[in-house]
Design a protein around this motif. Structure first.
Motif, PDB file in Angstrom:
ATOM      1  N   LEU A 330      -0.180  -5.990  -4.987  1.00  0.00           N
ATOM      2  CA  LEU A 330       1.002  -5.857  -5.834  1.00  0.00           C
ATOM      3  C   LEU A 330       2.179  -6.556  -5.159  1.00  0.00           C
ATOM      4  N   ARG A 331       2.973  -7.269  -5.921  1.00  0.00           N
ATOM      5  CA  ARG A 331       4.198  -7.854  -5.366  1.00  0.00           C
ATOM      6  C   ARG A 331       5.252  -7.968  -6.457  1.00  0.00           C
ATOM      7  N   THR A 332       6.466  -7.712  -6.079  1.00  0.00           N
ATOM      8  CA  THR A 332       7.591  -7.863  -6.994  1.00  0.00           C
ATOM      9  C   THR A 332       8.822  -8.202  -6.193  1.00  0.00           C
ATOM     10  N   GLY A 333       9.676  -9.040  -6.736  1.00  0.00           N
ATOM     11  CA  GLY A 333      10.873  -9.415  -6.004  1.00  0.00           C
ATOM     12  C   GLY A 333      11.924 -10.051  -6.883  1.00  0.00           C
ATOM     13  N   LYS A 334      13.142 -10.034  -6.382  1.00  0.00           N
ATOM     14  CA  LYS A 334      14.270 -10.698  -7.037  1.00  0.00           C
ATOM     15  C   LYS A 334      14.528 -12.048  -6.381  1.00  0.00           C
ATOM     16  N   ARG A 335      15.180 -12.925  -7.131  1.00  0.00           N
ATOM     17  CA  ARG A 335      15.509 -14.283  -6.693  1.00  0.00           C
ATOM     18  C   ARG A 335      14.246 -15.068  -6.341  1.00  0.00           C
ATOM     19  N   MET A 336      13.219 -14.899  -7.168  1.00  0.00           N
ATOM     20  CA  MET A 336      12.000 -15.677  -7.042  1.00  0.00           C
ATOM     21  C   MET A 336      12.185 -17.031  -7.752  1.00  0.00           C
ATOM     22  N   PRO A 337      11.322 -18.013  -7.471  1.00  0.00           N
ATOM     23  CA  PRO A 337      11.496 -19.341  -8.076  1.00  0.00           C
ATOM     24  C   PRO A 337      11.370 -19.351  -9.593  1.00  0.00           C
ATOM     25  N   ARG A 338      10.535 -18.467 -10.132  1.00  0.00           N
ATOM     26  CA  ARG A 338      10.376 -18.426 -11.586  1.00  0.00           C
ATOM     27  C   ARG A 338      10.153 -16.988 -12.033  1.00  0.00           C
ATOM     28  N   ARG A 339      10.531 -16.727 -13.261  1.00  0.00           N
ATOM     29  CA  ARG A 339      10.372 -15.397 -13.836  1.00  0.00           C
ATOM     30  C   ARG A 339       8.969 -15.281 -14.406  1.00  0.00           C
ATOM     31  N   THR A 366     -11.721 -16.700 -12.818  1.00  0.00           N
ATOM     32  CA  THR A 366     -10.448 -15.988 -12.754  1.00  0.00           C
ATOM     33  C   THR A 366      -9.982 -15.673 -14.164  1.00  0.00           C
ATOM     34  N   LEU A 367      -9.541 -14.452 -14.372  1.00  0.00           N
ATOM     35  CA  LEU A 367      -8.940 -14.052 -15.644  1.00  0.00           C
ATOM     36  C   LEU A 367      -7.462 -13.803 -15.411  1.00  0.00           C
ATOM     37  N   LEU A 368      -6.613 -14.573 -16.081  1.00  0.00           N
ATOM     38  CA  LEU A 368      -5.163 -14.443 -15.955  1.00  0.00           C
ATOM     39  C   LEU A 368      -4.598 -13.836 -17.231  1.00  0.00           C
ATOM     40  N   ILE A 369      -3.892 -12.724 -17.092  1.00  0.00           N
ATOM     41  CA  ILE A 369      -3.231 -12.067 -18.221  1.00  0.00           C
ATOM     42  C   ILE A 369      -1.737 -12.191 -17.992  1.00  0.00           C
ATOM     43  N   GLY A 370      -1.091 -13.058 -18.743  1.00  0.00           N
ATOM     44  CA  GLY A 370       0.343 -13.294 -18.574  1.00  0.00           C
ATOM     45  C   GLY A 370       1.152 -12.485 -19.573  1.00  0.00           C
ATOM     46  N   LEU A 371       2.167 -11.775 -19.056  1.00  0.00           N
ATOM     47  CA  LEU A 371       3.024 -10.956 -19.918  1.00  0.00           C
ATOM     48  C   LEU A 371       4.331 -11.650 -20.237  1.00  0.00           C
ATOM     49  N   GLN A 372       4.874 -12.378 -19.261  1.00  0.00           N
ATOM     50  CA  GLN A 372       6.109 -13.135 -19.464  1.00  0.00           C
ATOM     51  C   GLN A 372       6.160 -14.257 -18.436  1.00  0.00           C
TER      52      GLN A 372
END
Length: 485
Positions: A330-339, A366-372
């Motif tokens: 799991l990873r989450t952060g602010k001021r990342m290169p892209r949303r 690989t299965l990628l599920i993109g939400l935004q």
């Protein structure tokens, strides 16, 4: 069948959430004829306004935040005529009788959306109960934050439960209203090829990433008391993890779905101080560049030094038969290169490569599920490249891409709150969070924070516009895993 209500009461009706999400969502539902014909919407907040002034503010919000071309004057007129407003200071119990009078007979059904500071929850609940707005035909929706730890969460839930039983309490996590999150359930449980492979025998690891390009945006006082762990991991990320890892529910209803999610949350392996060395990374953004724009660091935005994390990476484990030995990164952060918000299911490679003698190399699916920012489902498959293969067989990954915007181009993309508000109005709690879910989430998060304190873990600086602190890459690479970028 669900029991619809005749009145929707919005607390915090002049706030940012109401302007950006709630009012545009309700307009969208009204434009599609999904709101009950007789539904009235009563807004309340401390700001002193009359009905006409509130409607004018609502119209301005619609024109600013609706998609281009979606605002229609005739629909807006119909929708705005549903709105009325009552100014209320929730700490002053004397104002609630006037609010109750504006709402009308609660026996006709009332749904309350409470978007206020947690410190106002108890006086608000007390005022509603005293004014007769907590009867068995009234249901309550709660917007986060619902506490800052397990103890404060229990206090809030106890205050709510004093007037609203669990069956009439709807806790919101707006991620559960996103189409792709619901499509995750359809992907797993409506397609025979996935569920037999959805386990430790076939999946190597899972990645869940939520990256934000923004800083604290005027929310410094709140964010500095929360940090990334409590602001993002405790709710959104753990809900996504639970949906990925849950066992198949018997039916798609509130009891079955939420019961399976709780089992996952209770199976999360506790993070100890010893685990912090290898399984946890925290960071705080420093000054840097977002594109070609210089941006300040977190301490500069906040106006003071702080040890609050704006980035967190966790290697988590679900200790049950299905997921034994499968790490969840799991990873989450602010001021990342892209949303971006995405879930990556990394399958294991084939057990034997029959093409190796011909020089071909296989890659794991690989299965990628993109939400935004885009809602998409993409599967990478191995395919043979065209040719006569006189110098060996060549294989290449080929994406099977289901872009939901293209696949359902004839359907309007909805705001997540549209689904949640409609479910609230109709009384369907399936996509809302049950109390035992919230408390299981907080129990795990409190354990992490205690481990941080015991180990003396401090945030590592990373430049704004980067992908996080260097240790975040090591969190994955020491296991031979590469973060999906």
């Amino acid at each position: 069948m669900p029991n619809k209500v005749s009145t929707l009461l919005l607390f915090g009706a002049t706030g940012d959430l109401s302007r950006r999400m709630l009012l545009p969502s309700l307009y969208g539902l009204d434009s599609d004829g999904l709101l009950p014909d007789d539904l009235t919407i009563v807004g309340t907040a401390r700001t002193k306004l009359d009905d006409a002034e509130f409607r004018a503010r609502a119209e301005a919000a619609l024109q600013e935040h609706l998609p281009e071309g979606f605002f229609k004057a005739d629909v807006a007129e119909r929708f705005l005529n549903r709105l009325s407003y009552v100014a209320l200071d929730a700490t002053d119990q004397s104002g609630f009788p006037a609010l109750a009078q504006a709402v009308g007979n609660p026996a006709d059904g009332v749904a309350i959306f409470l978007s206020t500071a947690p410190s106002l929850f108890k006086p608000t609940i007390d005022g509603l109960a005293a004014a007769g707005l907590a009867s068995d035909k009234v249901r309550m929706a709660l917007e986060k934050p619902l506490g800052s730890d397990l103890e404060s969460s229990r206090q809030i839930n106890d205050a709510v439960a004093s007037a609203f039983p669990e069956s009439r309490t709807f806790r919101i996590d707006h991620y559960l209203g996103k189409e792709t999150v619901q499509n995750l359930l359809a992907l797993r449980f409506a397609n025979v090829m996935f569920e037999p492979l959805w386990n430790a025998a076939h999946i190597d690891h899972v990645q869940i990433s939520i990256a934000e390009t923004v800083g604290v945006e005027g929310r410094g006082d709140y964010y500095d008391t929360a940090g990334a762990l409590r602001d993002m991991v405790q709710n959104h990320m753990l809900q996504l993890l639970a949906l990925v890892a849950m066992e198949p529910p018997a039916t798609f209803d509130a009891t079955a779905v939420r019961g399976e999610k709780v089992k996952v949350l209770r199976s999360l392996r506790p993070i100890t101080a010893e685990c912090c060395k290898n399984d946890i990374v925290t960071g705080q953004f420093a000054a840097g560049k977002m594109g070609d724009k210089d941006v300040p660091g977190y301490a500069d935005e906040l106006g003071r030094s702080s040890d609050t994390e704006t980035f967190v990476g966790i290697k988590a484990h679900v200790d049950n038969w299905r997921w034994s030995g499968v790490p969840f990164y799991l990873r989450t952060g602010k001021r990342m290169p892209r949303r971006t918000t995405e879930i990556v299911i990394q399958f294991k490679n084939v057990p034997h490569n029959i093409f190796s003698a011909r020089g071909a190399v296989t890659q794991a699916n690989t299965l990628l599920i993109g939400l935004q920012p885009e809602e998409t489902i993409r599967m990478t498959m191995m395919a043979k490249m065209p040719g006569l293969d006189r110098e060996g067989i060549r294989l290449r990954e080929v994406p099977l891409d289901l872009g939901l915007a293209n696949a359902f181009a004839d359907r309007r993309r909805r705001i997540a709150y549209e689904r949640l508000l409609l479910d609230l109005i109709e009384g369907d709690p399936t996509l809302f969070v049950r109390r035992d879910e919230v408390e299981a989430q907080w129990e795990w998060i409190d354990g992490i924070r205690a481990a941080w304190a015991e180990s003396g873990l401090k945030p590592e600086a990373y430049a704004a516009g980067s992908s996080g602190p260097p240790s975040a890459f090591q969190l994955a690479t020491r296991d031979g895993v590469t973060w999906h970028e």
